[in-house]
Each structure stands twice: as C-alpha cells, then as structure tokens.
Scaffold this motif. Structure first.
Motif, PDB file in Angstrom:
ATOM      1  N   SER A  63       0.820  -1.210   0.000  1.00 25.85           N
ATOM      2  CA  SER A  63       0.000   0.000   0.000  1.00 25.85           C
ATOM      3  C   SER A  63       0.856   1.263   0.000  1.00 25.85           C
ATOM      4  O   SER A  63       0.472   2.282  -0.580  1.00 25.85           O
ATOM      5  CB  SER A  63      -0.942   0.007   1.209  1.00 25.85           C
TER       6      SER A  63
ATOM      7  N   ASP B 299     -10.150   2.261   8.540  1.00 26.35           N
ATOM      8  CA  ASP B 299     -10.305   2.307   7.083  1.00 26.35           C
ATOM      9  C   ASP B 299      -9.115   3.016   6.427  1.00 26.35           C
ATOM     10  O   ASP B 299      -9.215   4.165   5.999  1.00 26.35           O
ATOM     11  CB  ASP B 299     -11.613   3.031   6.748  1.00 26.35           C
TER      12      ASP B 299
ATOM     13  N   PRO C 234      -5.311   2.189   3.855  1.00 25.82           N
ATOM     14  CA  PRO C 234      -4.829   1.241   2.830  1.00 25.82           C
ATOM     15  C   PRO C 234      -4.100   0.014   3.362  1.00 25.82           C
ATOM     16  O   PRO C 234      -4.338  -1.104   2.867  1.00 25.82           O
ATOM     17  CB  PRO C 234      -3.902   2.113   1.972  1.00 25.82           C
TER      18      PRO C 234
ATOM     19  N   HIS D 280      -4.355  -1.610   6.146  1.00 30.83           N
ATOM     20  CA  HIS D 280      -5.269  -2.576   6.761  1.00 30.83           C
ATOM     21  C   HIS D 280      -6.059  -3.335   5.695  1.00 30.83           C
ATOM     22  O   HIS D 280      -6.262  -4.553   5.808  1.00 30.83           O
ATOM     23  CB  HIS D 280      -6.223  -1.850   7.711  1.00 30.83           C
ATOM     24  N   LYS D 281      -6.500  -2.620   4.672  1.00 30.76           N
ATOM     25  CA  LYS D 281      -7.205  -3.290   3.572  1.00 30.76           C
ATOM     26  C   LYS D 281      -6.284  -4.284   2.871  1.00 30.76           C
ATOM     27  O   LYS D 281      -6.718  -5.360   2.434  1.00 30.76           O
ATOM     28  CB  LYS D 281      -7.714  -2.253   2.581  1.00 30.76           C
ATOM     29  N   GLU D 282      -5.003  -3.927   2.770  1.00 33.38           N
ATOM     30  CA  GLU D 282      -4.015  -4.812   2.138  1.00 33.38           C
ATOM     31  C   GLU D 282      -3.956  -6.155   2.849  1.00 33.38           C
ATOM     32  O   GLU D 282      -3.915  -7.216   2.207  1.00 33.38           O
ATOM     33  CB  GLU D 282      -2.649  -4.131   2.162  1.00 33.38           C
TER      34      GLU D 282
ATOM     35  N   ASP E 129      -7.229  -8.146   2.355  1.00 37.22           N
ATOM     36  CA  ASP E 129      -7.361  -8.621   0.974  1.00 37.22           C
ATOM     37  C   ASP E 129      -6.606  -9.924   0.730  1.00 37.22           C
ATOM     38  O   ASP E 129      -6.877 -10.628  -0.252  1.00 37.22           O
ATOM     39  CB  ASP E 129      -6.865  -7.546  -0.002  1.00 37.22           C
TER      40      ASP E 129
ATOM     41  N   ILE F 123     -13.357  -3.924   8.346  1.00 38.75           N
ATOM     42  CA  ILE F 123     -12.937  -2.530   8.286  1.00 38.75           C
ATOM     43  C   ILE F 123     -14.106  -1.680   8.784  1.00 38.75           C
ATOM     44  O   ILE F 123     -15.257  -1.937   8.439  1.00 38.75           O
ATOM     45  CB  ILE F 123     -12.595  -2.120   6.832  1.00 38.75           C
TER      46      ILE F 123
END
Length: 367
Positions: free
Chosen positions: A152, A295, A297, A299-301, A304, A313
C-alpha cells in the motif's frame, strides 16, 4: 562478501528498529558483513543489548549528548569511510537526509516505514511537518533503492507521485501460538483479566493519529458489558485516558510481555489514521486474532490477502460503525478465522521471508 551498513537514529524499541533487527537476525553471514551506525543517544527502551548478541559491529556516534547536524554529518562521514560498506541502508528521516550527502560510491537504500503525511504533521506541527514531508519525498526519490514496507505504501507513491517504489512487506519473528485453552486461562489470570469478558487489544503509541481516545469513548458507550479492551503502550494521551480505566477498559502502560497479552486477548483492534504496515497487526496474526481495522490502505491490504472473512474494516471516527463491527465480529467462527490468519501470516509476513527479500535486494543493487 557484501558489506551492509544500517544507519538509524537509535535502537529504541519501535517499529523501524524491530524491522532492522529481523532483517539482520536472519541474514546469511557467510555472504554479508553487517554493521550499524546510530546517530543519537539511546533511549530507555533501547534494544542495544539484543543487537549486541548478533554477529555484527555497532558504532554509536554519541552516547550521552545530541550532536549538532554538521558535527553529526562529519562524524558519520568519517565512520562510513572507516567501515567502507557497499550499501548504506537508512531507516529514518534523519539518516535519510544525512546519507544522501555521503559519497556516491556507496549504494543507498531507504525503507519507507510510512507514507509521508499526517503522522509527520502531528509529530512536528503542521508547518514543520509539511516541510519534513517535502524533504522526505525529495531525498527518497534520490536513493539508489527506495523500499516500501507494504504494498500500500508503494501504491500511494505511484498514485500520488507517479513513482514506482519496490515493496517488501514487514515481517514478524514471533512464534505461531499453538492453541492451548488451559495456558490461555492461566495467562489471563496472571494478567488480572476476567474470564467473563472478551477482550479486544490495542497496541501502540498513545498519540492522536492512533486514536486511543476514540477507542476509550467507544468502549465506554458499548452496551455489551461482557466485552472490553486492553490498550497497551504509552504516550502523550496515556495519563489523561488512564483515569477512565475500569474492569472493561484496561491501560497497563508500556509492557515487554506483549506476546502474553496477545495470547490472553480475543480480538485485535486498530483505530489508526495512518500506518505503514504495523508490526502489531503482524504480531496479532501469530496468535490468529480476528481483527477490527480502521479504514486505511495498509489494513485493507492485509484483509485482501484472506480467502475468508477474518474481521472487518470500520469507520474509525464513527462510534456506531465500531459498535456494529463489534457485533459482527463476535459471531465469527474463531477456530476457522484463526487458522486462516495464521496461514496467511506464514505465506506473506514472516521475518524470514522479509529478510530473504532484503538480502536479494542488496545483492541485486550491489551487482
């Protein structure tokens, strides 16, 4: 033999230094000769003793007082000329700026531990922070090799600057926890935790960009009395938040037995506005804790990478969003979630994997 010299402000027990330690710990010393140069006196939470156990050389430019910038640079230059490394690897803004002005014969590597932005403005103030961010971008772009500590981070550089930045995700060296319910109960009892409460765990600096105050308010307002939070760490907000401590909101301060607290906890939680790739989330993965993440990047990485739902999230500025996410996460099958998290950790986030990737990068740039 490739000579690698790490340059960092100090060896304090913080994320970038822990990354350095894990890189070195798993290096092939038949192929690499390793040294470290520190620039300022060590803090109380120094890991100097841990580093001294490794087969490396450590050089402290100063042990008891801060040097002026010019004096620091010339002492650094003399020490680097004495070591004569093939590669200089910087891990903080101070070492990044100084290493740029050293002779070009040394290949210069810099690890970006967080995308320059909000954190610098909070640490240094709005205007000084903006200047620091500009300088970070300027010098990062002029390194022989800049490395993002997460995919990210590299994506943000491509998106905002159009620069292609190599990525090596951070890695953790904690062992995988072998599920033992009796041992977990013993640890919870030793730590003074109640059997009737399911605990989320926050680990980090008590500063504004980490939002521990938001978490305390959210858990104060939580209707479920059998759910609590442990907030490990210290910082500017700790003393103020400590007065809200109760059976469900626990603030032990800075602790060295983080692994025991992770084993004792039931869920991991972060409310950070910014992160590179937090070591604490990787540490929680070794225990297989389901996760509630802000929320952002990085953490989303992590989420995913999962093949099934292991957490959520949430809007880390909205208490209702957090409360709803808590209601959702406690319904997950913990056994299945833990197995998936540990599997992803082994695949992507071990310290051995990270160190191997750095060693390959060193050899490539040296050759």
């Amino acid at each position: 033999m490739t000579k690698v010299c790490f340059v960092v402000s100090s060896l304090c027990n913080e994320g970038p230094v822990n990354v350095i330690y894990n890189i070195i710990r798993y290096m092939d010393f038949s192929s690499f000769e390793v040294s470290i140069i520190t620039l300022i006196p060590e803090k109380k939470n120094s890991r100097l003793k841990d580093f001294k156990r490794l087969p490396i050389q450590i050089y402290q430019l100063t042990k008891d007082k801060f040097l002026r910038p010019w004096s620091m640079f010339f002492q650094l230059k003399r020490k680097v000329e004495e070591i004569n490394p093939d590669i200089l690897h910087s891990h903080c803004p101070r070492s990044l700026y100084l290493s740029y002005f050293l002779p070009k014969k040394y290949k210069k590597v810099y690890t970006i531990h967080i995308y320059p932005g909000l954190q610098q403005e909070i640490l240094y103030g709005k205007w000084k922070g903006k200047i620091v961010n500009i300088l970070n971008h300027y010098f990062t772009h002029r390194m022989d090799l800049a490395i993002g500590c997460a995919e990210s981070v590299s994506s943000l550089y491509l998106q905002n600057k159009g620069w292609k930045i190599h990525s090596i995700p951070n890695g953790c060296s904690l062992p995988l926890w072998k599920k033992d319910c009796n041992k977990k109960k013993q640890i919870r009892k030793l730590l003074g935790l109640k059997e009737s409460i399911q605990y989320f765990i926050f680990i980090g600096r008590f500063s504004y960009e980490k939002n521990p105050d938001f978490l305390v308010k959210a858990f104060q307002a939580l209707p479920q009395q059998n759910i609590g939070i442990i907030l490990l760490g210290t910082g500017p907000l700790w003393e103020h938040l400590k007065k809200y401590e109760n059976d469900r909101i626990i603030l032990p301060g800075f602790k060295t037995n983080v692994y025991e607290y992770l084993i004792a906890a039931d869920f991991y939680i972060s409310a950070s506005d910014v992160e590179g790739l937090a070591n604490t989330i990787l540490e929680s993965m070794t225990v297989g804790l389901p996760m509630l993440l802000s929320d952002i990047p990085s953490h989303k990485e992590v989420l995913d990478k999962m093949s099934k739902c292991v957490g959520f999230i949430y809007d880390h500025h909205d208490i209702n969003s957090l409360h709803q996410s808590i209601s959702n996460i406690i319904t997950l099958n913990k056994e299945e979630v833990s197995d998936e998290i540990r599997s992803v950790f082994i695949r992507y986030y071990t310290a051995q994997r990270m160190s191997k990737s750095y060693q390959e990068a060193y050899l490539n740039i040296h050759n």
